[in-house]
Scaffold this active site. Sequence first.
Site, mmCIF file in Angstrom:
data_model
loop_
_atom_site.group_PDB
_atom_site.id
_atom_site.type_symbol
_atom_site.label_atom_id
_atom_site.label_comp_id
_atom_site.label_asym_id
_atom_site.label_seq_id
_atom_site.Cartn_x
_atom_site.Cartn_y
_atom_site.Cartn_z
ATOM 1 N N HIS A 158 0.842 -1.259 -0.098
ATOM 2 C CA HIS A 158 -0.097 0.067 0.075
ATOM 3 C C HIS A 158 0.844 1.269 -0.011
ATOM 4 C CE1 HIS A 158 -3.568 2.149 0.045
ATOM 5 N NE2 HIS A 158 -4.254 1.906 1.298
ATOM 6 N N ASP B 163 -2.212 2.288 -4.607
ATOM 7 C CA ASP B 163 -3.424 2.888 -3.668
ATOM 8 C C ASP B 163 -4.442 1.783 -3.924
ATOM 9 O OD1 ASP B 163 -2.049 5.077 -2.972
ATOM 10 O OD2 ASP B 163 -2.716 6.112 -4.776
#
Length: 398
Positions: free
Chosen positions: A369, A373
């Site tokens: 992450h 995204d």
Amino acid sequence: MSTELIVPTLGESITEATVSKWLKKIGESFEADEPLVEIETDKITVEVPAPSAGVLSEIKVKEGKDVNIGGVLGIIGEIDATTPSKEKKHLQEEVSKENKKTKFVSNNQNNLTNDPKLSPSVKKILEENNLESGKIKSSREDGRLTKADVLEHLKNPSKNNNKSSMEREEIVPLSKIRRTIATRLKEAQNTAAILTTFNEIDMSEIINVREAKKEDFMKRYDVKLGFMSFFVKASVMALHEFSAVNAEIRDDNIIYKNHYDIGIAVGTEKGLVVPVLKNADKMTFGDIEKQIVELSSKAKKGTLTMDDLSGGTFTISNGGVYGSMLSTPIINRPQSGILGMHNISKRAVVVDDEIVIRPMMYLAFSYDHRIIDGKESVGFLIKVKELLENPSSIILGI
């Protein structure tokens, strides 16, 4: 004249190896290029061949011990000078076996003689049957053995056998490959911000294509048409669209890869390895299937090279071959994403407002992450799903 058996160079990043198994014993003769010892690194297992004919006169590094690249594994001597005759070797082996047996019986008898808790009749039965008193269950509260206890043990030894802590457990050191797997998986969890998103795909169209083309495919490429080639192709096409998934974080920079080297996770007896399909975007279905068969075979035989394992930009793992329905795969650092395949099972799904039975598979996509995204991760997985449910798009490359 003696010769040193040296650890060969195994790759730029490898500085040491572990001796996993000696294939020859001290005193055994061999020919040139015959494998003498098996060593393993954090990625591969290799056999070190004899540089010349001779006899193994000395082992410098025992099994389970580490040795640096270029270090001395053992000493090779001349055959005439050190090799005993077959008759002499056979006699030595027989004497060694007999000495071990005699020593065990002698030690056991001494222990029985010095045990004040045993009655003469119990000692006699134990000595005659070469039994150890500590492995027989006592019926008395004070733990003292009776003649009835020993006779009952002889009738049913498995029922009355008291296993020691040594027998109840087995301590096996972690292999170098297993230690490295553990370290890297933990590093991935500690370094990357790993999240997993899920989806499911209807495998009907891919199954139909396989059934219709499997014979022609076999004739043309001499290999079976599997599911993995469809997943590799779909992943590469999705990676073109979502470049962050094919990237990695290096120091304070994002490195976007313009090549597509897909790692295929393969389970072996020694642990998980990830050989790489280099330039998968340029490969045909036949190329992919042939390469997967070749790399899987090398992985199971332990003959993968450093080149086979280096340079991956994205990984695919198929837990479905073991029956897994759903999992959360851990990314293979320094990569930023991994696609998890699972088993195919027929389930009731709604299609055009009707309930139908379809062969379905759950897909899992784990990603870092820090660089990918949520929108990109979901978009990537949906793209893979759409391509797999419409394999004509994969075949035509659109």
